[in-house]
Design a protein around this motif. Structure first.
Motif, PDB file in Angstrom:
ATOM      1  N   VAL A  29     -27.138  32.458  48.402  1.00 32.86           N
ATOM      2  CA  VAL A  29     -26.248  31.404  47.911  1.00 32.86           C
ATOM      3  C   VAL A  29     -26.203  30.300  48.965  1.00 32.86           C
ATOM      4  N   PRO A  30     -26.853  29.153  48.699  1.00 36.56           N
ATOM      5  CA  PRO A  30     -26.763  28.054  49.668  1.00 36.56           C
ATOM      6  C   PRO A  30     -25.342  27.489  49.675  1.00 36.56           C
ATOM      7  N   GLN A  31     -24.878  27.119  50.856  1.00 35.70           N
ATOM      8  CA  GLN A  31     -23.529  26.546  50.928  1.00 35.70           C
ATOM      9  C   GLN A  31     -23.507  25.386  51.914  1.00 35.70           C
ATOM     10  N   GLY A  32     -22.862  24.274  51.504  1.00 29.48           N
ATOM     11  CA  GLY A  32     -22.671  23.128  52.386  1.00 29.48           C
ATOM     12  C   GLY A  32     -21.228  23.105  52.859  1.00 29.48           C
ATOM     13  N   GLY A  33     -20.496  22.062  52.470  1.00 33.65           N
ATOM     14  CA  GLY A  33     -19.098  21.927  52.906  1.00 33.65           C
ATOM     15  C   GLY A  33     -18.126  22.762  52.101  1.00 33.65           C
ATOM     16  N   ASN A  34     -18.619  23.414  51.046  1.00 33.21           N
ATOM     17  CA  ASN A  34     -17.788  24.264  50.179  1.00 33.21           C
ATOM     18  C   ASN A  34     -16.632  23.486  49.560  1.00 33.21           C
ATOM     19  N   THR A  35     -16.896  22.240  49.172  1.00 34.76           N
ATOM     20  CA  THR A  35     -15.862  21.449  48.479  1.00 34.76           C
ATOM     21  C   THR A  35     -16.165  21.338  46.984  1.00 34.76           C
ATOM     22  N   GLY A  36     -17.213  21.997  46.526  1.00 29.35           N
ATOM     23  CA  GLY A  36     -17.600  21.918  45.117  1.00 29.35           C
ATOM     24  C   GLY A  36     -16.466  22.407  44.220  1.00 29.35           C
ATOM     25  N   LEU A  37     -16.434  21.878  42.993  1.00 25.02           N
ATOM     26  CA  LEU A  37     -15.300  22.155  42.114  1.00 25.02           C
ATOM     27  C   LEU A  37     -15.666  23.058  40.940  1.00 25.02           C
ATOM     28  N   ALA A  79     -13.661  11.498  47.911  1.00 30.25           N
ATOM     29  CA  ALA A  79     -12.455  11.840  48.677  1.00 30.25           C
ATOM     30  C   ALA A  79     -12.718  13.017  49.621  1.00 30.25           C
ATOM     31  N   SER A  80     -13.749  13.796  49.336  1.00 34.30           N
ATOM     32  CA  SER A  80     -14.068  14.959  50.180  1.00 34.30           C
ATOM     33  C   SER A  80     -15.059  14.630  51.291  1.00 34.30           C
ATOM     34  N   GLU A  81     -15.290  13.345  51.576  1.00 34.79           N
ATOM     35  CA  GLU A  81     -16.427  12.969  52.431  1.00 34.79           C
ATOM     36  C   GLU A  81     -16.351  13.487  53.870  1.00 34.79           C
ATOM     37  N   CYS A 108     -17.570  17.492  52.778  1.00 34.48           N
ATOM     38  CA  CYS A 108     -18.769  17.816  51.996  1.00 34.48           C
ATOM     39  C   CYS A 108     -20.008  17.400  52.781  1.00 34.48           C
ATOM     40  N   MET A 109     -21.127  18.069  52.502  1.00 33.59           N
ATOM     41  CA  MET A 109     -22.354  17.810  53.263  1.00 33.59           C
ATOM     42  C   MET A 109     -23.422  17.229  52.352  1.00 33.59           C
ATOM     43  N   ILE A 110     -24.341  16.506  52.970  1.00 32.76           N
ATOM     44  CA  ILE A 110     -25.295  15.762  52.148  1.00 32.76           C
ATOM     45  C   ILE A 110     -26.142  16.712  51.284  1.00 32.76           C
ATOM     46  N   GLY A 154     -25.086  19.405  49.892  1.00 32.04           N
ATOM     47  CA  GLY A 154     -24.223  19.703  48.742  1.00 32.04           C
ATOM     48  C   GLY A 154     -24.135  18.515  47.802  1.00 32.04           C
ATOM     49  N   ASN A 155     -24.048  17.306  48.375  1.00 33.74           N
ATOM     50  CA  ASN A 155     -24.009  16.097  47.537  1.00 33.74           C
ATOM     51  C   ASN A 155     -25.280  15.986  46.695  1.00 33.74           C
ATOM     52  N   LEU A 156     -26.415  16.262  47.341  1.00 32.25           N
ATOM     53  CA  LEU A 156     -27.685  16.177  46.618  1.00 32.25           C
ATOM     54  C   LEU A 156     -27.760  17.262  45.547  1.00 32.25           C
ATOM     55  N   SER A 157     -27.316  18.452  45.911  1.00 32.40           N
ATOM     56  CA  SER A 157     -27.457  19.583  44.985  1.00 32.40           C
ATOM     57  C   SER A 157     -26.520  19.473  43.791  1.00 32.40           C
ATOM     58  N   THR A 158     -25.439  18.681  43.945  1.00 33.24           N
ATOM     59  CA  THR A 158     -24.537  18.467  42.800  1.00 33.24           C
ATOM     60  C   THR A 158     -24.761  17.097  42.173  1.00 33.24           C
ATOM     61  N   ASN A 159     -25.712  16.314  42.730  1.00 37.71           N
ATOM     62  CA  ASN A 159     -25.881  14.918  42.291  1.00 37.71           C
ATOM     63  C   ASN A 159     -24.515  14.245  42.214  1.00 37.71           C
ATOM     64  N   ALA A 160     -23.817  14.243  43.341  1.00 34.96           N
ATOM     65  CA  ALA A 160     -22.423  13.777  43.357  1.00 34.96           C
ATOM     66  C   ALA A 160     -22.319  12.319  42.893  1.00 34.96           C
ATOM     67  N   GLY A 161     -21.156  11.999  42.353  1.00 32.81           N
ATOM     68  CA  GLY A 161     -20.920  10.651  41.819  1.00 32.81           C
ATOM     69  C   GLY A 161     -20.025   9.843  42.745  1.00 32.81           C
ATOM     70  N   GLY A 162     -18.722   9.881  42.458  1.00 33.41           N
ATOM     71  CA  GLY A 162     -17.781   9.172  43.327  1.00 33.41           C
ATOM     72  C   GLY A 162     -17.450   7.788  42.836  1.00 33.41           C
ATOM     73  N   ILE A 210     -33.440  25.598  48.806  1.00 38.87           N
ATOM     74  CA  ILE A 210     -32.428  25.105  49.746  1.00 38.87           C
ATOM     75  C   ILE A 210     -32.903  23.777  50.330  1.00 38.87           C
ATOM     76  N   ILE A 211     -32.152  22.733  50.074  1.00 39.87           N
ATOM     77  CA  ILE A 211     -32.477  21.419  50.633  1.00 39.87           C
ATOM     78  C   ILE A 211     -32.136  21.454  52.118  1.00 39.87           C
ATOM     79  N   THR A 212     -33.102  21.103  52.957  1.00 43.28           N
ATOM     80  CA  THR A 212     -32.859  21.159  54.403  1.00 43.28           C
ATOM     81  C   THR A 212     -32.787  19.774  55.035  1.00 43.28           C
TER      82      THR A 212
END
Ligand code: FAD
Length: 477
Positions: A67-75, A135-137, A140-142, A144-152, A206-208
């Protein structure tokens, strides 16, 4: 998991970066909202791409899920391991180096464990902007942002994360490394592989590291909190602003009165900018790279026009950076205020911008008919057609019964979204939360294509199992 594998992982990353006691692992085993709780046999914290590759190869050989994990702020519970405890959490948190800055190419190459705030700061240091803003900047880690295609809040002007990336480096589920760290704006050499991994929520690899696009730094801003008579007026106000101010419109967020009320109730120091105003407000930001841009004058003039046309009823323009920050805090603290208020049934939906008013009116009516005292907390990125649409009972004691009706509530909201040509997940992803909903709303062809990609890249299903893809047959309805 065998003690040999643990020993092998310790050999790769060092003893202190393999956590296996309950206390050490606890922060990695539940999500930000506290909704999902999983188990893992270990949390591994590699320090570079070679270590990630070796860790993945060792787990793959042993048949252990990852299970890859970044900042663990995913919802959506995407970074939380499953309850069976069979897997290993691979945290990217130690990989937080800025690898290269190429200001002339307007690119930044970063490791996946950089927080979004670190990336923004690295861009600012060379007088550039990395426009992703959440708001989680700070956490959250890049990756994770890439893996969720974050918006904002700046998608309106700069696009989703998907549009902010030129290259990726990915460790595949068998431990091989795909080096796609190219900083090219033009590259038509076949399939655009990076787009497969963006938004895949860690199910394909896993995006590195990533090459990110930079933009001119912003030197002038104008911010206003504007009361609007209804959501239809908000949509037309956006059209008017774009006609008057063009690309300078960088954020346009809608906030329902019930969302603002939660912030005023739970966030110390929060103040209503327009006391006594109606049910809907929008937070507007114009921005420009030029220092001399007279943005406040332009915004004031556009809002004057909007008032004359009945699209706005009142406005508070920020007169200083501190006032602008206070207005933004009202918007950015909605998620935190909701968390303090307690559990609700959450939706992160999108429809064409023009259909937002219809969605709000029809969903509100349908829900009120079945659950008369339902409280709708609606807010979000109306300029992108994306609403966060959260439902609860105003009396806390009534909520458990209501929450138990989540599948019925989802059916009302998601059926309507689909009928209006929308999506059941605009920016947060699917994770565990919406995995099974996907089976109801994707066509069999789309689901089968997604499954074929998963089988091709991760034939043994070891990369973040139980997330994104529903089990069983396609579209059972
Ligand atoms: P995590 O939560 O650690 O992981 C998210 C998913 O990505 C998981 O499936 C995980 O397995 C996978 N993953 C993580 N890192 C990697 C990697 N390196 N390689 C492969 N897979 C990986 N989201 C928005 O889109 N817009 C918003 O406006 C927004 N606002 C938020 C506000 C608050 C207060 C909070 C708490 C969250 C908000 N989010 C928002 C959600 C969240 O911050 C984003 O989804 C963010 O992109 C997740 O990043 P992360 O590093 O925390 O990822």
């Amino acid at each position: 998991m065998s003690s040999e594998l643990i020993a092998r992982l310790r050999g790769i990353v060092g003893d202190c970066h393999v956590l296996d006691s309950a206390a050490e692992m606890a922060p990695y085993l539940s999500d930000w909202r506290g909704r999902y709780h999983g188990l893992a046999c270990a949390v591994v914290r590699p320090g570079d791409t070679n270590e990630v590759a070796a860790v993945v190869a060792a787990c793959a050989e042993a048949g252990v899920p990852m299970v890859p994990q970044g900042g663990n702020t995913g919802l959506c519970g995407g970074a939380t391991p499953l309850a069976d405890g069979a897997g290993v959490v691979i945290s990217l948190a130690r990989m937080h180096r800025i690898l290269a800055v190429d200001a002339d190419n307007d690119t930044l190459t970063v490791q996946a464990g950089c927080t979004l705030a670190t990336v923004q700061e690295a861009a600012a240091a060379v007088e550039r902007l990395f426009p992703l803003a959440l708001a989680s900047e700070g956490s959250c880690m890049i990756g994770g942002n890439l893996s969720t295609n974050a918006g904002g809040v700046q998608v309106l002007r700069y696009g989703n994360t998907r549009e902010l990336v030129l290259g990726l480096e990915v460790v595949l589920p068998d431990g091989r490394v795909w080096d796609g760290l190219r900083g090219l704006r033009k590259d038509n050499t076949g399939y655009d592989l990076k787009q497969l991994f963006i938004g895949a929520e860690g199910t394909l690899g896993i995006i590195t590291a990533a090459v990110l696009k930079l933009f001119p730094a912003i030197r002038s801003r104008a911010t206003a909190w504007v009361s609007v008579p209804n959501p239809g007026a908000a949509v037309r106000l956006l059209g008017l602003l774009r006609a008057q101010c063009g690309e300078r419109v960088s954020a346009f967020e809608i906030v329902g009165r019930s969302a603002l009320a939660l912030v005023l109730k739970h966030i110390p120091g929060a103040r209503d900018p327009l006391p006594g105003a109606g049910d809907w407000a929008v937070l507007i930001e114009l921005s420009d790279p030029a220092v001399e841009a007279a943005l406040s004058v332009q915004l004031e003039s556009a809002l004057g026009m909007a008032c004359d046309r009945g699209l706005a009823t009142d406005a508070a323009l920020a007169a200083s950076a501190a006032q602008a920050t206070a207005l933004w805090a009202l918007r950015e603290n909605i998620s935190e205020a909701q968390r303090i208020e307690g559990i609700s049934i959450k939706h992160d939906v999108s429809v064409p911008v023009s259909r937002i008013p219809e969605f709000l009116a029809r969903a509100g009516d349908m829900l009120a008919e079945r659950w008369p005292d339902v409280r709708v907390v609606a807010f979000g990125h109306i300029g992108d057609g994306n609403l966060h649409y959260n439902l609860s009972k105003p009396i806390a004691g009534d909520n458990p019964d209501f929450i138990a009706r989540t599948p019925e509530v989802n059916r009302v909201v998601h059926d309507l979204v689909t009928m209006l040509g929308g999506s059941i997940s605009a920016e947060h992803g699917l994770g565990q939360l919406k995995r099974d909903e996907l089976a109801l709303y994707k066509s069999p062809v789309e689901l089968e294509l997604m499954r074929s990609i998963k089988r091709a890249v991760d034939p043994r299903g070891l990369m973040n199992p139980g997330k994104v893809l529903p089990e069983g047959s396609a579209n059972p309805r």
